[in-house]
Write a protein that holds these residues in place. Structure first.
Motif, PDB file in Angstrom:
ATOM      1  N   GLY A  24     -32.129  21.632  -8.958  1.00 51.79           N
ATOM      2  CA  GLY A  24     -32.721  21.245 -10.232  1.00 51.79           C
ATOM      3  C   GLY A  24     -32.032  21.917 -11.412  1.00 51.79           C
ATOM      4  O   GLY A  24     -31.189  22.802 -11.260  1.00 51.79           O
ATOM      5  N   ASP A  25     -32.446  21.496 -12.611  1.00 49.11           N
ATOM      6  CA  ASP A  25     -31.795  21.967 -13.833  1.00 49.11           C
ATOM      7  C   ASP A  25     -32.018  23.446 -14.131  1.00 49.11           C
ATOM      8  O   ASP A  25     -31.309  24.027 -14.961  1.00 49.11           O
ATOM      9  CB  ASP A  25     -32.248  21.129 -15.027  1.00 49.11           C
ATOM     10  N   GLN A  26     -32.995  24.080 -13.486  1.00 44.31           N
ATOM     11  CA  GLN A  26     -33.234  25.504 -13.734  1.00 44.31           C
ATOM     12  C   GLN A  26     -32.031  26.357 -13.346  1.00 44.31           C
ATOM     13  O   GLN A  26     -31.901  27.493 -13.780  1.00 44.31           O
ATOM     14  CB  GLN A  26     -34.501  26.004 -13.035  1.00 44.31           C
ATOM     15  N   VAL A  27     -31.132  25.806 -12.556  1.00 42.32           N
ATOM     16  CA  VAL A  27     -29.923  26.524 -12.153  1.00 42.32           C
ATOM     17  C   VAL A  27     -29.158  26.998 -13.387  1.00 42.32           C
ATOM     18  O   VAL A  27     -28.697  28.132 -13.441  1.00 42.32           O
ATOM     19  CB  VAL A  27     -29.017  25.624 -11.270  1.00 42.32           C
ATOM     20  N   HIS A  28     -29.049  26.153 -14.381  1.00 46.22           N
ATOM     21  CA  HIS A  28     -28.281  26.506 -15.584  1.00 46.22           C
ATOM     22  C   HIS A  28     -28.918  27.672 -16.337  1.00 46.22           C
ATOM     23  O   HIS A  28     -28.207  28.557 -16.812  1.00 46.22           O
ATOM     24  CB  HIS A  28     -28.130  25.293 -16.498  1.00 46.22           C
ATOM     25  N   SER A  29     -30.230  27.716 -16.413  1.00 48.40           N
ATOM     26  CA  SER A  29     -30.889  28.810 -17.135  1.00 48.40           C
ATOM     27  C   SER A  29     -30.870  30.114 -16.334  1.00 48.40           C
ATOM     28  O   SER A  29     -30.945  31.193 -16.914  1.00 48.40           O
ATOM     29  CB  SER A  29     -32.323  28.432 -17.505  1.00 48.40           C
ATOM     30  N   LEU A  30     -30.757  30.005 -15.007  1.00 49.04           N
ATOM     31  CA  LEU A  30     -30.728  31.200 -14.155  1.00 49.04           C
ATOM     32  C   LEU A  30     -29.323  31.775 -13.999  1.00 49.04           C
ATOM     33  O   LEU A  30     -29.161  32.922 -13.617  1.00 49.04           O
ATOM     34  CB  LEU A  30     -31.301  30.869 -12.773  1.00 49.04           C
ATOM     35  N   PHE A  31     -28.326  30.975 -14.304  1.00 49.03           N
ATOM     36  CA  PHE A  31     -26.933  31.380 -14.127  1.00 49.03           C
ATOM     37  C   PHE A  31     -26.587  32.535 -15.065  1.00 49.03           C
ATOM     38  O   PHE A  31     -26.878  32.517 -16.243  1.00 49.03           O
ATOM     39  CB  PHE A  31     -26.020  30.186 -14.395  1.00 49.03           C
ATOM     40  N   LYS A  32     -25.925  33.563 -14.518  1.00 49.65           N
ATOM     41  CA  LYS A  32     -25.531  34.732 -15.313  1.00 49.65           C
ATOM     42  C   LYS A  32     -24.038  34.743 -15.615  1.00 49.65           C
ATOM     43  O   LYS A  32     -23.629  34.846 -16.755  1.00 49.65           O
ATOM     44  CB  LYS A  32     -25.906  36.031 -14.592  1.00 49.65           C
ATOM     45  N   ARG A  33     -23.213  34.678 -14.567  1.00 52.79           N
ATOM     46  CA  ARG A  33     -21.768  34.704 -14.768  1.00 52.79           C
ATOM     47  C   ARG A  33     -21.086  34.247 -13.491  1.00 52.79           C
ATOM     48  O   ARG A  33     -21.715  34.151 -12.451  1.00 52.79           O
ATOM     49  CB  ARG A  33     -21.264  36.086 -15.163  1.00 52.79           C
ATOM     50  N   SER A  34     -19.802  33.983 -13.584  1.00 51.42           N
ATOM     51  CA  SER A  34     -19.048  33.565 -12.407  1.00 51.42           C
ATOM     52  C   SER A  34     -17.764  34.371 -12.303  1.00 51.42           C
ATOM     53  O   SER A  34     -17.262  34.902 -13.294  1.00 51.42           O
ATOM     54  CB  SER A  34     -18.708  32.077 -12.487  1.00 51.42           C
ATOM     55  N   ILE A  35     -17.279  34.446 -11.097  1.00 48.78           N
ATOM     56  CA  ILE A  35     -15.972  35.036 -10.818  1.00 48.78           C
ATOM     57  C   ILE A  35     -15.240  34.019  -9.955  1.00 48.78           C
ATOM     58  O   ILE A  35     -15.745  33.603  -8.912  1.00 48.78           O
ATOM     59  CB  ILE A  35     -16.091  36.382 -10.079  1.00 48.78           C
ATOM     60  N   VAL A  36     -14.090  33.589 -10.399  1.00 51.19           N
ATOM     61  CA  VAL A  36     -13.310  32.598  -9.671  1.00 51.19           C
ATOM     62  C   VAL A  36     -12.057  33.273  -9.143  1.00 51.19           C
ATOM     63  O   VAL A  36     -11.349  33.946  -9.888  1.00 51.19           O
ATOM     64  CB  VAL A  36     -12.930  31.411 -10.586  1.00 51.19           C
ATOM     65  N   THR A  37     -11.822  33.127  -7.863  1.00 47.02           N
ATOM     66  CA  THR A  37     -10.621  33.698  -7.262  1.00 47.02           C
ATOM     67  C   THR A  37      -9.698  32.588  -6.796  1.00 47.02           C
ATOM     68  O   THR A  37     -10.132  31.462  -6.562  1.00 47.02           O
ATOM     69  CB  THR A  37     -10.961  34.598  -6.055  1.00 47.02           C
ATOM     70  N   ASP A  38      -8.446  32.909  -6.677  1.00 48.43           N
ATOM     71  CA  ASP A  38      -7.454  31.941  -6.190  1.00 48.43           C
ATOM     72  C   ASP A  38      -6.441  32.720  -5.346  1.00 48.43           C
ATOM     73  O   ASP A  38      -5.337  32.995  -5.778  1.00 48.43           O
ATOM     74  CB  ASP A  38      -6.770  31.238  -7.361  1.00 48.43           C
ATOM     75  N   TRP A  39      -6.861  33.076  -4.146  1.00 53.23           N
ATOM     76  CA  TRP A  39      -5.990  33.879  -3.289  1.00 53.23           C
ATOM     77  C   TRP A  39      -4.687  33.167  -2.995  1.00 53.23           C
ATOM     78  O   TRP A  39      -3.646  33.791  -2.901  1.00 53.23           O
ATOM     79  CB  TRP A  39      -6.690  34.226  -1.993  1.00 53.23           C
ATOM     80  N   GLY A  40      -4.741  31.855  -2.841  1.00 55.76           N
ATOM     81  CA  GLY A  40      -3.534  31.114  -2.535  1.00 55.76           C
ATOM     82  C   GLY A  40      -2.522  31.126  -3.666  1.00 55.76           C
ATOM     83  O   GLY A  40      -1.329  30.984  -3.444  1.00 55.76           O
ATOM     84  N   GLY A  41      -3.000  31.290  -4.887  1.00 56.57           N
ATOM     85  CA  GLY A  41      -2.114  31.317  -6.039  1.00 56.57           C
ATOM     86  C   GLY A  41      -1.712  32.711  -6.478  1.00 56.57           C
ATOM     87  O   GLY A  41      -0.938  32.871  -7.420  1.00 56.57           O
ATOM     88  N   ASN A  42      -2.233  33.721  -5.806  1.00 56.90           N
ATOM     89  CA  ASN A  42      -1.940  35.111  -6.168  1.00 56.90           C
ATOM     90  C   ASN A  42      -0.792  35.614  -5.294  1.00 56.90           C
ATOM     91  O   ASN A  42      -0.943  35.742  -4.082  1.00 56.90           O
ATOM     92  CB  ASN A  42      -3.181  35.977  -5.960  1.00 56.90           C
ATOM     93  N   PRO A  43       0.358  35.935  -5.899  1.00 55.62           N
ATOM     94  CA  PRO A  43       1.513  36.348  -5.091  1.00 55.62           C
ATOM     95  C   PRO A  43       1.316  37.706  -4.409  1.00 55.62           C
ATOM     96  O   PRO A  43       2.062  38.046  -3.497  1.00 55.62           O
ATOM     97  CB  PRO A  43       2.653  36.413  -6.107  1.00 55.62           C
TER      98      PRO A  43
END
Length: 86
Positions: A24-43
């Protein structure tokens, strides 16, 4: 579209959209922050695996495999107490 071509903000937004369809839409109000990783793109990354840390036990893998609230499920080698780091 490849995930690697998207900004971290776009990736987080797409993930929130998927979660909001389930929870449901409450996800957006509960969201605090994100961390995105890209191990395949990290040399400097050569892969990773889980391991039993100091003071932990194999039972911790099984604990991670338990559902949260009957709706959130984790999977993968970090949740298998008999075959960790596979």
């Amino acid at each position: 579209t490849s995930w690697r071509s998207l900004s971290h903000r776009s990736i987080a937004s797409a993930a929130l959209s998927v979660l909001s369809r389930t929870f449901g839409d409450q996800v957006h109000s509960l969201f605090k922050r994100s961390i995105v990783t890209d191990w395949g793109g990290n040399p400097f990354c050569r892969g990773s695996y889980s391991y039993v840390g100091v003071g932990a036990s194999g039972a911790d893998y099984d604990e991670l495999a338990r559902p949260v609230g009957g709706r959130v499920f984790f999977a993968g080698e970090a949740t298998h107490g008999q075959h960790p780091a596979t």
